[in-house]
Motif scaffolding. Sequence first.
Motif, PDB file in Angstrom:
ATOM      1  N   ARG A 156       4.586 -14.581  -3.213  1.00 11.64           N
ATOM      2  CA  ARG A 156       5.037 -13.335  -3.671  1.00 11.64           C
ATOM      3  C   ARG A 156       6.684 -12.967  -3.908  1.00 11.64           C
ATOM      4  O   ARG A 156       7.211 -13.154  -2.877  1.00 11.64           O
ATOM      5  N   LYS A 174       5.916  -3.629   6.565  1.00 14.76           N
ATOM      6  CA  LYS A 174       5.099  -3.748   5.595  1.00 14.76           C
ATOM      7  C   LYS A 174       4.184  -4.973   5.772  1.00 14.76           C
ATOM      8  O   LYS A 174       2.933  -4.898   5.666  1.00 14.76           O
ATOM      9  N   ASP A 211       5.892  -4.779 -11.530  1.00 12.51           N
ATOM     10  CA  ASP A 211       7.268  -5.058 -11.350  1.00 12.51           C
ATOM     11  C   ASP A 211       7.485  -6.812 -11.164  1.00 12.51           C
ATOM     12  O   ASP A 211       8.405  -7.017 -10.523  1.00 12.51           O
ATOM     13  N   GLU A 229       8.391   2.967 -13.501  1.00 13.85           N
ATOM     14  CA  GLU A 229       8.932   1.597 -13.659  1.00 13.85           C
ATOM     15  C   GLU A 229       9.686   1.217 -14.730  1.00 13.85           C
ATOM     16  O   GLU A 229       9.346   0.161 -15.287  1.00 13.85           O
ATOM     17  N   GLY A 284      -2.239   7.787  -8.269  1.00 16.34           N
ATOM     18  CA  GLY A 284      -2.371   6.502  -7.380  1.00 16.34           C
ATOM     19  C   GLY A 284      -2.803   5.314  -8.149  1.00 16.34           C
ATOM     20  O   GLY A 284      -3.430   5.307  -9.190  1.00 16.34           O
ATOM     21  N   GLN A 285      -2.527   4.271  -7.698  1.00 22.08           N
ATOM     22  CA  GLN A 285      -2.595   3.021  -8.250  1.00 22.08           C
ATOM     23  C   GLN A 285      -4.183   2.514  -8.492  1.00 22.08           C
ATOM     24  O   GLN A 285      -4.367   2.119  -9.390  1.00 22.08           O
ATOM     25  N   GLN A 322       5.877  -9.017  -9.353  1.00 18.47           N
ATOM     26  CA  GLN A 322       5.628  -9.441  -8.220  1.00 18.47           C
ATOM     27  C   GLN A 322       4.420 -10.416  -8.119  1.00 18.47           C
ATOM     28  O   GLN A 322       4.356 -11.396  -7.170  1.00 18.47           O
ATOM     29  N   ASP A 340       0.611  -5.929 -11.427  1.00 20.15           N
ATOM     30  CA  ASP A 340       1.630  -4.837 -11.008  1.00 20.15           C
ATOM     31  C   ASP A 340       2.955  -5.293 -12.290  1.00 20.15           C
ATOM     32  O   ASP A 340       2.950  -6.106 -12.613  1.00 20.15           O
ATOM     33  N   ALA A 393       1.562   1.641 -13.683  1.00 21.23           N
ATOM     34  CA  ALA A 393       3.011   1.750 -13.675  1.00 21.23           C
ATOM     35  C   ALA A 393       3.279   3.397 -13.363  1.00 21.23           C
ATOM     36  O   ALA A 393       3.119   4.115 -13.799  1.00 21.23           O
ATOM     37  N   TYR A 394       4.010   3.100 -12.247  1.00 18.78           N
ATOM     38  CA  TYR A 394       4.574   4.294 -11.632  1.00 18.78           C
ATOM     39  C   TYR A 394       6.068   4.310 -11.624  1.00 18.78           C
ATOM     40  O   TYR A 394       6.679   3.559 -10.777  1.00 18.78           O
ATOM     41  N   ASP A 422       0.994   6.323 -14.411  1.00 19.13           N
ATOM     42  CA  ASP A 422       0.347   6.920 -13.457  1.00 19.13           C
ATOM     43  C   ASP A 422       1.200   8.320 -13.117  1.00 19.13           C
ATOM     44  O   ASP A 422       1.966   8.311 -11.938  1.00 19.13           O
ATOM     45  N   ASN A 425       0.538  11.935 -10.879  1.00 16.03           N
ATOM     46  CA  ASN A 425       0.307  10.754 -10.220  1.00 16.03           C
ATOM     47  C   ASN A 425      -0.921  10.792  -9.557  1.00 16.03           C
ATOM     48  O   ASN A 425      -1.117  11.627  -8.585  1.00 16.03           O
ATOM     49  N   ARG A 463      10.465  -7.592  -5.694  1.00 16.22           N
ATOM     50  CA  ARG A 463      10.399  -6.722  -7.127  1.00 16.22           C
ATOM     51  C   ARG A 463      11.523  -7.120  -7.916  1.00 16.22           C
ATOM     52  O   ARG A 463      12.655  -7.395  -7.604  1.00 16.22           O
ATOM     53  N   ALA A 485      -5.358   4.284 -11.427  1.00 18.41           N
ATOM     54  CA  ALA A 485      -4.961   3.698 -12.671  1.00 18.41           C
ATOM     55  C   ALA A 485      -5.893   2.558 -12.951  1.00 18.41           C
ATOM     56  O   ALA A 485      -5.931   1.995 -14.054  1.00 18.41           O
ATOM     57  N   THR A 520       9.332  -0.178  -3.798  1.00 10.50           N
ATOM     58  CA  THR A 520       7.963   0.127  -3.433  1.00 10.50           C
ATOM     59  C   THR A 520       7.788   1.449  -3.608  1.00 10.50           C
ATOM     60  O   THR A 520       8.478   2.374  -3.252  1.00 10.50           O
ATOM     61  N   TYR A 531       5.111   2.613  -2.226  1.00 15.07           N
ATOM     62  CA  TYR A 531       4.032   2.605  -1.102  1.00 15.07           C
ATOM     63  C   TYR A 531       4.499   3.203   0.319  1.00 15.07           C
ATOM     64  O   TYR A 531       5.163   2.378   1.165  1.00 15.07           O
TER      65      TYR A 531
HETATM   66  N1  UDP Z   1       1.663   2.370  -8.876  1.00 19.36           N
HETATM   67  C1  UDP Z   1       1.239   3.375  -9.287  1.00 19.36           C
HETATM   68  N2  UDP Z   1       0.740   4.306  -8.873  1.00 19.36           N
HETATM   69  C2  UDP Z   1       1.375   4.785  -7.478  1.00 19.36           C
HETATM   70  C3  UDP Z   1       2.052   3.507  -6.848  1.00 19.36           C
HETATM   71  C4  UDP Z   1       2.308   2.473  -7.459  1.00 19.36           C
HETATM   72  O1  UDP Z   1       0.624   3.060 -10.382  1.00 19.36           O
HETATM   73  O2  UDP Z   1       1.259   5.839  -7.158  1.00 19.36           O
HETATM   74  C5  UDP Z   1       1.948   0.899  -9.602  1.00 19.36           C
HETATM   75  C6  UDP Z   1       3.419   0.514  -9.571  1.00 19.36           C
HETATM   76  O3  UDP Z   1       3.931   0.821 -10.619  1.00 19.36           O
HETATM   77  C7  UDP Z   1       2.759  -1.122  -9.357  1.00 19.36           C
HETATM   78  C8  UDP Z   1       1.779  -1.443  -8.625  1.00 19.36           C
HETATM   79  O4  UDP Z   1       1.060   0.008  -8.574  1.00 19.36           O
HETATM   80  O5  UDP Z   1       3.009  -1.595 -10.866  1.00 19.36           O
HETATM   81  C9  UDP Z   1       2.197  -1.470  -7.104  1.00 19.36           C
HETATM   82  O6  UDP Z   1       3.213  -0.591  -6.396  1.00 19.36           O
HETATM   83  P1  UDP Z   1       4.282  -1.344  -5.739  1.00 19.36           P
HETATM   84  O7  UDP Z   1       5.090  -2.146  -6.516  1.00 19.36           O
HETATM   85  O8  UDP Z   1       4.913   0.243  -5.403  1.00 19.36           O
HETATM   86  O9  UDP Z   1       3.495  -1.749  -4.265  1.00 19.36           O
HETATM   87  P2  UDP Z   1       3.972  -3.127  -3.581  1.00 19.36           P
HETATM   88  O10 UDP Z   1       4.171  -4.154  -4.511  1.00 19.36           O
HETATM   89  O11 UDP Z   1       5.209  -2.675  -2.826  1.00 19.36           O
HETATM   90  O12 UDP Z   1       2.751  -3.071  -2.511  1.00 19.36           O
END
Ligand code: UDP
Length: 310
Positions: free
Chosen positions: A196, A131, A95, A13, A72-73, A97, A93, A10-11, A42, A70, A199, A76, A204, A206
């Motif tokens: 999917r 994307k 969010d 969130e 990164g995912q 999704q 995730d 979770a970043y 994160d 932070n 959110r 985490a 996002t 990313y």
């Molecule tokens: N996340 C994280 N660190 C980061 C970026 C994202 O922990 O630096 C988490 C974010 O909170 C979410 C998951 O990774 O739970 C996916 O991120 P995001 O929804 O932004 O990516 P997308 O679904 O758009 O690819």
Amino acid sequence: MVKYSIIVPAYNEEKSLRLFYDAVTPLFKGLQEEYEIIFINDGSRDATREILRGLADLDYRVKVCNFSRNFGQQAALLCGLEHAQGQAIIAMDADLQDPPEVALQMIEKWKEGFDVVHGKRRKRKGETIFKKGTAFLFYRLMRKITGLDMPRDTGDFKLYDRKVVDAILSMGEHDRLLRAQTTWVGFKQTSIEFDRPERIAGETHYTLKKMIKLAQSGVFPNTDYTLTFPLKLGILLGVLSVACMITFIVLACCNVEFGGLVAWLFPTMGGLSAVILCCQGLANMHMSMIYREVQNRPKYIVAETFNMEK
Ligand code: UDP
Ligand code: MG
């Protein structure tokens, strides 16, 4: 004993976490088995930490790791895998999704005997063409370059059996793309398709920079193509230069006029460049061997044993 671990990076969130908890909890309570939800904060800069503090006070099954910044995912997710105690570990995730009902379907597949269940995205709502396009290209290029048979259009929404997590954790490298490692370790894998959704809140995280970093972590640990390319190019150039040289010699012997002295520069320069590229390529291949040693991956992974004491 904990049966299911849900790991959630979770970043920033703050808007999603409560909704995520409220959506997941009744479903997992319904399974009548012990479970835990591990949130990895994160390095968020919003109220994520305080909200997680509240959830952890409310429910002993909620566990939280707060990062110092932070990372990164992928980092985490690794932290989540390292702390999970369950027999089946599900990465989701924050969010929403990754629909919690699909996680239950993954558990059904796990009970049927699969060790990894990938969530495969059929449709992706609320995502830009850019994307979707980069994701489409990424999976196809990754397969081509690394030779890893990564299932297309899957992200980090997956269920892992305990033994798969142990295998992944035995891989030593620093930079990692979990989904590539999941393919590398093997075991019995399958996918479940899902649409999917958008959110639930927020945006996002990313950015293009993060996506490039992610692609880098997937490609470089899993291929030496980038290092062996100069050698291949050198050999090709060498062959072309030699062929050119032979043609010129034959033409000269037959007294045919062609471009004069300058023309000889092409095969000569080409030949020299070929030598340089080949030397570089050979040194790179040595470097690639050293990289594999440093990476310190297990040489093999045993999936199961019969009648063998540990
Ligand atoms: N996340 C994280 N660190 C980061 C970026 C994202 O922990 O630096 C988490 C974010 O909170 C979410 C998951 O990774 O739970 C996916 O991120 P995001 O929804 O932004 O990516 P997308 O679904 O758009 O690819
Ligand atoms: Mg998302």
